[in-house]
Design a protein around this motif. Structure first.
Motif, PDB file in Angstrom:
ATOM      1  N   SER A 114       0.827  -1.207   0.000  1.00  0.00           N
ATOM      2  CA  SER A 114       0.000   0.000   0.000  1.00  0.00           C
ATOM      3  C   SER A 114       0.860   1.255   0.000  1.00  0.00           C
ATOM      4  CB  SER A 114      -0.932   0.007   1.216  1.00  0.00           C
ATOM      5  OG  SER A 114      -0.209   0.173   2.424  1.00  0.00           O
ATOM      6  N   LEU A 115       2.038   1.186   0.622  1.00  0.00           N
ATOM      7  CA  LEU A 115       2.948   2.334   0.650  1.00  0.00           C
ATOM      8  C   LEU A 115       3.413   2.682  -0.758  1.00  0.00           C
ATOM      9  CD1 LEU A 115       4.668   4.421   2.145  1.00  0.00           C
ATOM     10  CD2 LEU A 115       6.428   2.655   2.424  1.00  0.00           C
ATOM     11  N   PHE A 116       3.915   1.677  -1.485  1.00  0.00           N
ATOM     12  CA  PHE A 116       4.409   1.928  -2.838  1.00  0.00           C
ATOM     13  C   PHE A 116       3.279   2.349  -3.780  1.00  0.00           C
ATOM     14  CE2 PHE A 116       7.976  -1.212  -1.756  1.00  0.00           C
ATOM     15  CZ  PHE A 116       8.829  -0.176  -1.396  1.00  0.00           C
ATOM     16  N   LEU A 117       2.124   1.727  -3.624  1.00  0.00           N
ATOM     17  CA  LEU A 117       0.994   2.050  -4.489  1.00  0.00           C
ATOM     18  C   LEU A 117       0.524   3.486  -4.261  1.00  0.00           C
ATOM     19  CD1 LEU A 117      -1.167   1.230  -6.530  1.00  0.00           C
ATOM     20  CD2 LEU A 117      -2.538   0.352  -4.620  1.00  0.00           C
ATOM     21  N   SER A 118       0.354   3.865  -2.995  1.00  0.00           N
ATOM     22  CA  SER A 118      -0.145   5.202  -2.683  1.00  0.00           C
ATOM     23  C   SER A 118       0.858   6.287  -3.069  1.00  0.00           C
ATOM     24  CB  SER A 118      -0.495   5.309  -1.196  1.00  0.00           C
ATOM     25  OG  SER A 118       0.624   5.053  -0.381  1.00  0.00           O
TER      26      SER A 118
END
Length: 204
Positions: free
Chosen positions: A7-11
């Motif tokens: 979720s960190l990389f996606l966001s």
């Protein structure tokens, strides 16, 4: 602390996505792009198009990394974490997209877009704040005044204010940018002051 890297990389990627939009339109963008507007919706600060395209998404990406780490460190349940982590990427895409749209067409109403974005954020938070299964626990600190209060009643009343404020701000964006900005200021002040009144009212 376990960091949700996916979720960190996606966001963060979504926060940086507007850079690609800027690169796509780079050749047709003016050399100077407005990045700040006064209460009348008139631009009052400009930077080079290269800075305008890059700096704001990077700023939002940094903010998103900090928020994501704080949420993961606090072990916020997945549903609540998803909502919190989704706000900054949404703002990044809409705000940066709005600045580029204004640069391409000066008739684009940035103030109206601001009202819509803030209204949506308030509505989302107001709708999900009372749902404790999304958060697991409420961690609000009012200098010790929160001790011994009925926290669920406080949160529900606060969420109601945010929802009504969000709806009012969103609707006002269709009619008057000035009214929308006034409502935003009033809502910001109310959101800061109201918790102190609520903890006093709902002492258990």
């Amino acid at each position: 602390m376990r960091v949700d890297k996916k979720s960190l990389f996606l966001s963060v990627g979504i926060c940086l996505l507007p850079i690609l939009i800027g690169v796509y339109y780079y050749d047709v963008l003016p050399e100077q792009i407005a990045v700040h507007f006064n209460f009348k919706g008139e631009p009052d600060d400009f930077v080079s198009k290269t800075r305008a395209i890059i700096e704001l998404p990077i700023f939002f990406a940094i903010v998103q990394v900090i928020i994501s780490l704080v949420v993961d460190f606090d072990k916020t349940p997945k549903k609540g974490a998803l909502i919190i982590k989704g706000i900054v990427p949404l703002i990044s895409v809409l705000v940066q997209g709005g600045l580029i749209a204004y640069a391409l067409d000066n008739n684009f109403n940035v103030t109206q877009l601001t009202a819509f974005v803030i209204g949506i954020v308030f509505i989302i938070l107001g709708n999900y704040l009372p749902k404790k299964e999304f958060w697991g626990k409420y961690n609000f600190n009012l200098f010790g005044l929160e001790k011994g209060v009925n926290e669920q009643k406080v949160i529900r009343a606060y969420a109601l204010l945010m929802t009504f404020s969000g709806v009012a701000i969103f609707i006002s964006g269709f009619f008057s940018s000035t009214v929308a900005l006034v409502l935003i200021v009033i809502s910001a002040i109310s959101s800061t002051v109201l918790p102190f009144y609520l903890v006093k009212k709902y002492k258990a």
